[in-house]
Design a protein around this motif. Sequence first.
Motif, mmCIF file in Angstrom:
data_model
loop_
_atom_site.group_PDB
_atom_site.id
_atom_site.type_symbol
_atom_site.label_atom_id
_atom_site.label_comp_id
_atom_site.label_asym_id
_atom_site.label_seq_id
_atom_site.Cartn_x
_atom_site.Cartn_y
_atom_site.Cartn_z
ATOM 1 N N SER A 217 11.221 -34.273 4.613
ATOM 2 C CA SER A 217 11.545 -34.481 3.206
ATOM 3 C C SER A 217 10.390 -35.068 2.408
ATOM 4 O O SER A 217 10.294 -34.850 1.196
ATOM 5 N N LEU A 218 9.493 -35.798 3.037
ATOM 6 C CA LEU A 218 8.387 -36.432 2.307
ATOM 7 C C LEU A 218 7.255 -35.440 2.038
ATOM 8 O O LEU A 218 6.789 -35.305 0.894
ATOM 9 N N THR A 219 6.823 -34.735 3.055
ATOM 10 C CA THR A 219 5.634 -33.892 2.927
ATOM 11 C C THR A 219 5.956 -32.421 2.712
ATOM 12 O O THR A 219 5.085 -31.655 2.312
ATOM 13 N N GLY A 220 7.211 -32.006 2.991
ATOM 14 C CA GLY A 220 7.550 -30.593 2.919
ATOM 15 C C GLY A 220 7.077 -29.807 4.117
ATOM 16 O O GLY A 220 7.300 -28.589 4.190
ATOM 17 N N ALA A 221 6.428 -30.470 5.082
ATOM 18 C CA ALA A 221 5.986 -29.808 6.295
ATOM 19 C C ALA A 221 7.154 -29.671 7.268
ATOM 20 O O ALA A 221 8.190 -30.318 7.124
ATOM 21 N N MET A 222 6.997 -28.808 8.273
ATOM 22 C CA MET A 222 8.026 -28.667 9.291
ATOM 23 C C MET A 222 8.129 -29.945 10.116
ATOM 24 O O MET A 222 7.154 -30.684 10.281
ATOM 25 N N THR A 223 9.337 -30.225 10.606
ATOM 26 C CA THR A 223 9.521 -31.390 11.455
ATOM 27 C C THR A 223 8.886 -31.143 12.826
ATOM 28 O O THR A 223 8.512 -30.014 13.158
ATOM 29 N N ARG A 224 8.818 -32.219 13.627
ATOM 30 C CA ARG A 224 8.206 -32.074 14.946
ATOM 31 C C ARG A 224 8.984 -31.092 15.816
ATOM 32 O O ARG A 224 8.384 -30.252 16.502
ATOM 33 N N ALA A 225 10.320 -31.185 15.780
ATOM 34 C CA ALA A 225 11.115 -30.263 16.590
ATOM 35 C C ALA A 225 10.900 -28.822 16.150
ATOM 36 O O ALA A 225 10.771 -27.910 16.981
ATOM 37 N N ALA A 226 10.857 -28.598 14.826
ATOM 38 C CA ALA A 226 10.712 -27.240 14.314
ATOM 39 C C ALA A 226 9.331 -26.668 14.625
ATOM 40 O O ALA A 226 9.205 -25.515 15.042
ATOM 41 N N ILE A 227 8.255 -27.462 14.435
ATOM 42 C CA ILE A 227 6.909 -26.950 14.686
ATOM 43 C C ILE A 227 6.689 -26.734 16.178
ATOM 44 O O ILE A 227 5.990 -25.790 16.588
ATOM 45 N N SER A 228 7.308 -27.600 17.021
ATOM 46 C CA SER A 228 7.178 -27.421 18.471
ATOM 47 C C SER A 228 7.827 -26.125 18.920
ATOM 48 O O SER A 228 7.272 -25.374 19.735
ATOM 49 N N GLN A 229 9.036 -25.843 18.385
ATOM 50 C CA GLN A 229 9.719 -24.605 18.744
ATOM 51 C C GLN A 229 8.952 -23.395 18.228
ATOM 52 O O GLN A 229 8.829 -22.370 18.918
ATOM 53 N N SER A 230 8.412 -23.490 17.015
ATOM 54 C CA SER A 230 7.633 -22.381 16.455
ATOM 55 C C SER A 230 6.356 -22.149 17.255
ATOM 56 O O SER A 230 5.945 -20.999 17.472
ATOM 57 N N LEU A 231 5.720 -23.243 17.716
ATOM 58 C CA LEU A 231 4.526 -23.107 18.540
ATOM 59 C C LEU A 231 4.847 -22.400 19.853
ATOM 60 O O LEU A 231 4.096 -21.520 20.303
ATOM 61 N N ARG A 232 5.961 -22.768 20.462
ATOM 62 C CA ARG A 232 6.343 -22.136 21.730
ATOM 63 C C ARG A 232 6.549 -20.633 21.535
ATOM 64 O O ARG A 232 6.095 -19.820 22.353
ATOM 65 N N SER A 233 7.250 -20.254 20.439
ATOM 66 C CA SER A 233 7.470 -18.832 20.167
ATOM 67 C C SER A 233 6.152 -18.114 19.905
ATOM 68 O O SER A 233 5.937 -16.980 20.360
ATOM 69 N N ALA A 234 5.231 -18.774 19.173
ATOM 70 C CA ALA A 234 3.938 -18.163 18.866
ATOM 71 C C ALA A 234 3.101 -17.965 20.126
ATOM 72 O O ALA A 234 2.408 -16.951 20.289
ATOM 73 N N VAL A 235 3.158 -18.923 21.040
ATOM 74 C CA VAL A 235 2.405 -18.811 22.296
ATOM 75 C C VAL A 235 2.938 -17.656 23.136
ATOM 76 O O VAL A 235 2.178 -16.853 23.702
ATOM 77 N N LEU B 201 -2.349 -21.322 13.929
ATOM 78 C CA LEU B 201 -3.027 -20.187 13.294
ATOM 79 C C LEU B 201 -2.911 -18.958 14.187
ATOM 80 O O LEU B 201 -3.593 -18.854 15.214
ATOM 81 N N ALA B 202 -2.026 -18.047 13.829
ATOM 82 C CA ALA B 202 -1.864 -16.813 14.606
ATOM 83 C C ALA B 202 -3.021 -15.859 14.330
ATOM 84 O O ALA B 202 -3.636 -15.884 13.252
ATOM 85 N N ASP B 203 -3.350 -15.011 15.328
ATOM 86 C CA ASP B 203 -4.417 -14.003 15.188
ATOM 87 C C ASP B 203 -5.739 -14.631 14.746
ATOM 88 O O ASP B 203 -6.462 -14.086 13.912
ATOM 89 N N THR B 204 -6.064 -15.800 15.301
ATOM 90 C CA THR B 204 -7.267 -16.531 14.886
ATOM 91 C C THR B 204 -8.024 -16.997 16.124
ATOM 92 O O THR B 204 -7.446 -17.672 16.999
ATOM 93 N N TYR B 205 -9.321 -16.635 16.183
ATOM 94 C CA TYR B 205 -10.178 -17.096 17.278
ATOM 95 C C TYR B 205 -10.649 -18.524 16.980
ATOM 96 O O TYR B 205 -10.501 -19.045 15.862
ATOM 97 N N LEU B 206 -11.266 -19.149 18.002
ATOM 98 C CA LEU B 206 -11.675 -20.553 17.900
ATOM 99 C C LEU B 206 -12.662 -20.768 16.757
ATOM 100 O O LEU B 206 -12.521 -21.716 15.977
ATOM 101 N N ARG B 207 -13.662 -19.901 16.660
ATOM 102 C CA ARG B 207 -14.672 -20.091 15.617
ATOM 103 C C ARG B 207 -14.053 -20.034 14.219
ATOM 104 O O ARG B 207 -14.363 -20.856 13.342
ATOM 105 N N ASP B 208 -13.167 -19.052 13.994
ATOM 106 C CA ASP B 208 -12.500 -18.952 12.688
ATOM 107 C C ASP B 208 -11.586 -20.143 12.447
ATOM 108 O O ASP B 208 -11.470 -20.641 11.324
ATOM 109 N N ALA B 209 -10.923 -20.599 13.513
ATOM 110 C CA ALA B 209 -10.048 -21.752 13.371
ATOM 111 C C ALA B 209 -10.845 -23.002 13.006
ATOM 112 O O ALA B 209 -10.392 -23.837 12.200
ATOM 113 N N ALA B 210 -12.026 -23.161 13.600
ATOM 114 C CA ALA B 210 -12.874 -24.306 13.253
ATOM 115 C C ALA B 210 -13.297 -24.248 11.792
ATOM 116 O O ALA B 210 -13.383 -25.274 11.099
#
Length: 625
Positions: free
Chosen positions: A459-477, A542-551
């Motif tokens: 609610s403060l930042t508008g970012a995803m919560t820890r549970a939501a981002i963790s689940q999204s990361l697992r699906s992305a991996v 960052l989906a579809d992103t190599y390390l150099r681009d991510a940096a």
Amino acid sequence: MGTPWRGSWRGWMAVLALWAVATIASAQSIVLPPVAAMSAAAASAGAGVPARAPASEPLAARPLMSAALAVAAAPPSAAQAAREAFDPIGYRAPSLSLSRLAQGDPVPARVLAGEFDGRFEAVSGNLVWGSKGEPRWWRIVVNQDVDPAIAPQLTIDRPSRREIELWRPGDELPLRRSIYGPDIDLNHSTRMIVFPLPKGLRKGDALYLRMLAADVLSSQVEVEPLAKVQREDMMHVGLRSVVLTAMGVVAVLAFGFWIGLRERGYAYLGLTLILQILTLTSDGGEMRVVPWLKDIAPDTRTNIVLTTAAVLASIRFLIFFLGLRTTQPRVTRALDWCSYSLGALIVVSLFRTWKYSALYGNLNLLLVLALILYATVVAVWRRQREAYFLLLAWLPLMVLLVILVGANHEWWPEFAWLEYTFPVGLAFGGLGLLLGLTSKLQQLRRDRDTANRLATYDSLTGAMTRAAISQSLRSAVESAHRSQRPLSVVFFDIDHFKRINDEHGHRVGDETLRIVALRTRNRLRAYDLFGRYGGDEVLVVLADTYLRDAARVAEHLRESVSGSPLSIDGRLLPVSLSLGVAELQPGETPEQLLERADAALYASKSAGRDRVTAHGSESEHEVVS
């Protein structure tokens, strides 16, 4: 809170418009045969020749074909005389004097011979009634001449569960009529029992009527022209068709929503409407056209079982609709006991009926109505949105039910207008509750979506919560491993964030978090994932992103914050970020990926903060800037 029904007024208006169109269409599609044809058909029936079509002809076509043949045979003068004699607007039914034989069921020949004329007791008005299970004799005397040119008919309304025999002047054998069984007259609707009087009547002529009825409700007796009878038949058929069709459509919609949405409330509503349709068609006589139903419809047990089952389905629906199990548990327990009682009545009625079956069932119904009304008032007091729909849709129907029950048990007089107002009330009640249930489910979905959003986004930042981002990361991996496409993450936090809270207070710290989240999220693509992992830590996927681009992306994030100070409460607050970047390796788990990104973040802090460190497979720590 706004007015609950304001948002659905367009739906109500659409329903009313469709109802009006259907009514007009059903009326306009009817073409009445000329009066002369009716007169000729009635004459043939009165002469003892049954006006029956061959078995191969469709049932609906028989009256029209008979009428067409009669039109061809009738002389123009007879048709003209009939039209002049019948004025649909100015017609006045002839006066009748009614009397009844209080007791006994004598041999018809003795009654017709006049032996019992002295025992007939005069009654006021034009109403006849029967005794439950016992025949009753009536004598009807005409007080003025009735012209045969108008094809007069003796009509008796409320024909449900009545078997009537009529002796006309000069008849040795009676005409028998009922809406079920071998004596049905398919030339007329089920609104009335109709006896033709082809020879007309003279003042003082007596008609003898023997009635066997399953109830004590009264029926009105009239002498009317055939044209008027058929007009009333058409109006009756049109209205009943519209009402039953509307209830059927709502029931089908309810079952469709139940199948599609898996909400059992729709199933309860659909079952309630189907049972009400069966009850109406059983009492109204429409079941006589269904071969496998016409034999059981006249049975009193059928009415008791169908009516009681409809009440049971209504109880289940209303408990669900108002959420009574959680909001009013005491009322729910009382309704459950009523359900058990009604269920027992159904089981008993499958085998036999007893003298007080109807009274027992109707007393249970009145108790259910009282409980539902109380629960609805309480729900309205608590501002439950669905209670407003229930009050609007079913309060008139509850009043009609109470009036019907009282009339059936002779607690007060009956009213002729109930014949149509009750089925119309059922149809509108079903439509109203369908709209109310839809509104309830929409509100539940909005509440669920709100809860999901609160659980998904901070609610403060508008970012995803820890549970939501963790689940999204697992699906992305998992997706990246399957497709063998690159995936990188950026892990960052705010440098010296604890010092900001200690020196400027938590309100300034919260505002710092909000502005940092806003600046960094604006530098990302629409499909990049951005979540608050805890405190001031933020994870970017960052989906579809190599390390150099991510940096490179991480560097843009750092510059978006450290490039210009934050303006909070009129002061400029310099803020910087430390970031760690890692790219997903073959076979790596989300936890391992996060561990390497966290290690890169720690390396940025150890190297002096305000920098980006990428963790690659070849070099453990690579300082990018």
